[in-house]
Design an enzyme around this catalytic site. Structure first.
Site, PDB file in Angstrom:
ATOM      1  N   ASP A  45      92.414 -11.098  67.769  1.00  0.00           N
ATOM      2  CA  ASP A  45      91.480 -12.353  68.079  1.00  0.00           C
ATOM      3  C   ASP A  45      92.540 -13.231  68.995  1.00  0.00           C
ATOM      4  OD1 ASP A  45      92.491 -13.095  65.798  1.00  0.00           O
ATOM      5  OD2 ASP A  45      90.683 -13.707  64.960  1.00  0.00           O
ATOM      6  N   LYS A 114      90.365  -4.972  61.645  1.00  0.00           N
ATOM      7  CA  LYS A 114      91.178  -5.743  60.973  1.00  0.00           C
ATOM      8  C   LYS A 114      90.271  -6.785  60.433  1.00  0.00           C
ATOM      9  CE  LYS A 114      94.528  -8.670  62.708  1.00  0.00           C
ATOM     10  NZ  LYS A 114      94.057  -9.725  62.133  1.00  0.00           N
ATOM     11  N   GLU A 116      90.586 -10.539  57.951  1.00  0.00           N
ATOM     12  CA  GLU A 116      91.455 -11.655  57.351  1.00  0.00           C
ATOM     13  C   GLU A 116      91.046 -11.947  55.929  1.00  0.00           C
ATOM     14  OE1 GLU A 116      92.287 -15.231  59.679  1.00  0.00           O
ATOM     15  OE2 GLU A 116      93.128 -13.913  61.450  1.00  0.00           O
ATOM     16  N   GLU A 183     101.507 -12.075  57.197  1.00  0.00           N
ATOM     17  CA  GLU A 183     101.931 -13.066  58.286  1.00  0.00           C
ATOM     18  C   GLU A 183     102.191 -14.359  57.984  1.00  0.00           C
ATOM     19  OE1 GLU A 183      99.024 -13.633  61.575  1.00  0.00           O
ATOM     20  OE2 GLU A 183      99.997 -15.318  62.303  1.00  0.00           O
TER      21      GLU A 183
HETATM   22  O1  KIV Z   1      95.028 -11.735  66.354  1.00  0.00           O
HETATM   23  C1  KIV Z   1      96.178 -11.250  66.394  1.00  0.00           C
HETATM   24  O2  KIV Z   1      96.859 -10.878  67.177  1.00  0.00           O
HETATM   25  C2  KIV Z   1      96.751 -10.813  65.033  1.00  0.00           C
HETATM   26  C3  KIV Z   1      98.210 -10.514  64.831  1.00  0.00           C
HETATM   27  C4  KIV Z   1      99.101 -11.372  65.411  1.00  0.00           C
HETATM   28  C5  KIV Z   1      98.674  -9.882  63.725  1.00  0.00           C
HETATM   29  O3  KIV Z   1      96.071 -11.148  64.155  1.00  0.00           O
END
Ligand code: KIV
Length: 267
Positions: A45, A114, A116, A183
Site C-alpha cells: 500500500d 499481507k 498489518e 519494520e
Molecule cells: O507497503 C509496503 O510497501 C510495505 C513494505 C514496505 C513492507 O508494507
C-alpha cells in the site's frame, strides 16, 4: 528459474538462504524484477505514497491494490506475488477481511496477502488462512498506525515494548502466517524474533539478522521526489530521479533547438 510458491519461501529459511523482496506496482517494473530473479514481489500500500502522492498509506483502497496487483501479475513469470490489505479492509469484521482477501486473489491475481498488526490482527489472519489464502504478517512500525504512533517512529525500543512485539510475532505465527515483515525495530530485537520463529522474517529497517529484506523499489532506485526524506534504512542502488531529469532536460532542449525529431526519426 521455477515458479516460486509460499512453500519455497518457507524452505529458504530452513535452508538458511536469505530472501530478497521488493515492491512493484506496475507491469514493466514487475517484469524487470522477475527477469532479475526476485523471488517475491509485494504490491504494497506504499503505492499510495510513492506512486499516487498521498501523504500516508491510509487512503489506499482495495480497488487500487487490485488494479496494481493485476498489472504486476501480468508482468511476472516466477515471483510470488503478495498484495497488501489496505487500511480498513480487514479490521472491521472477519467477513470483510475474508471478502477483501478473496478479491485480491480472485480479481488481482495475488498468491498471498499481507496484513498489518500482531495480536490485534490474529483473528483476521487466521480467518484468511482458513480460506487457504497464505498471509504475510507485518509488525513493528506499521504505517497504517501512523496516527497512533505519532509519526513513523522506530518501535520496540524498550524492554516491555520489545516483549510486546515478540508476543505479537508469535501471535501472527500461531494464526498461520507463512512469513512476517518486521519494520522499524532495533536489530537485536529483530534477531531475537527471527531466532524464535519458524516462519521467515522479512526486515525493513530491522537490521541484518532477519531471514529476508524488503525495500520499496522506488526508494532503492532513487525514484524519489527531491523534497521527500529517504529513511536511514534505505540503500540507494541507483539514482533514477537524476537519470530521468537529465533525459527530460535533454529532450526539452532537443525539441526547442529543432534537433529532435531528426531525419533518423522521421518517415
Ligand atoms: O507497503 C509496503 O510497501 C510495505 C513494505 C514496505 C513492507 O508494507
Amino acid at each position: 528459474m521455477k515458479k516460486i510458491t509460499v512453500l519455497d519461501i518457507m524452505k529458504m529459511k530452513q535452508e538458511g538462504r536469505k530472501i530478497p523482496v521488493l515492491t512493484a506496482y506496475n507491469f514493466y517494473m514487475s517484469r524487470i524484477l522477475d527477469d532479475a530473479g526476485i523471488p517475491m514481489v509485494l504490491v504494497g500500500d506504499s503505492v499510495g505514497m510513492v506512486e499516487a502522492g498521498y501523504e500516508n498509506t491510509l487512503p489506499v483502497t482495495v480497488d487500487e491494490i487490485i488494479y496494481h496487483t493485476r498489472a504486476v501479475a501480468r508482468g511476472r513469470t516466477n515471483a510470488l506475488i503478495v498484495a497488501d490489505m489496505p487500511f480498513g479492509s480487514y479490521q472491521s469484521t472477519i467477513i470483510d477481511a475474508r471478502q477483501n482477501a478473496a478479491r485480491l486473489i480472485k480479481e488481482g491475481g495475488a498468491e498471498a496477502v499481507k496484513v498489518e498488526g500482531g495480536r490485534r490482527s490474529a483473528k483476521a489472519i487466521q480467518a484468511i488462512v482458513e480460506m487457504d489464502v497464505p498471509v504475510m504478517g507485518h509488525i513493528g512500525l506499521t504505517p497504517q498506525s501512523v496516527h497512533k504512533m505519532g509519526g513513523y517512529k522506530v518501535q520496540g525500543k524498550n524492554k516491555s515494548a520489545g516483549e510486546t512485539l515478540l508476543e505479537d510475532a508469535h501471535a501472527v505465527e500461531k494464526a498461520g502466517a507463512f512469513s512476517i515483515v518486521l519494520e522499524g525495530i532495533p536489530a537485536a530485537l529483530a534477531k531475537e524474533i527471527t531466532e524464535s520463529l519458524s516462519i521467515p522474517t522479512i526486515g525493513i529497517g530491522a537490521g541484518p539478522f532477519c531471514d529476508g529484506q524488503v525495500l520499496v523499489v522506488n526508494d532503492m532506485l532513487g525514484l524519489h521526489q527531491k523534497d521527500m526524506r529517504t529513511p536511514k534504512y534505505v540503500k540507494k542502488y541507483a539514482d533514477l530521479q537524476n537519470v530521468i531529469s537529465l533525459a527530460v532536460g535533454e529532450f526539452i532542449r532537443d525539441v526547442e533547438e529543432g534537433k529532435f525529431p531528426s531525419k533518423e526519426h522521421s518517415y
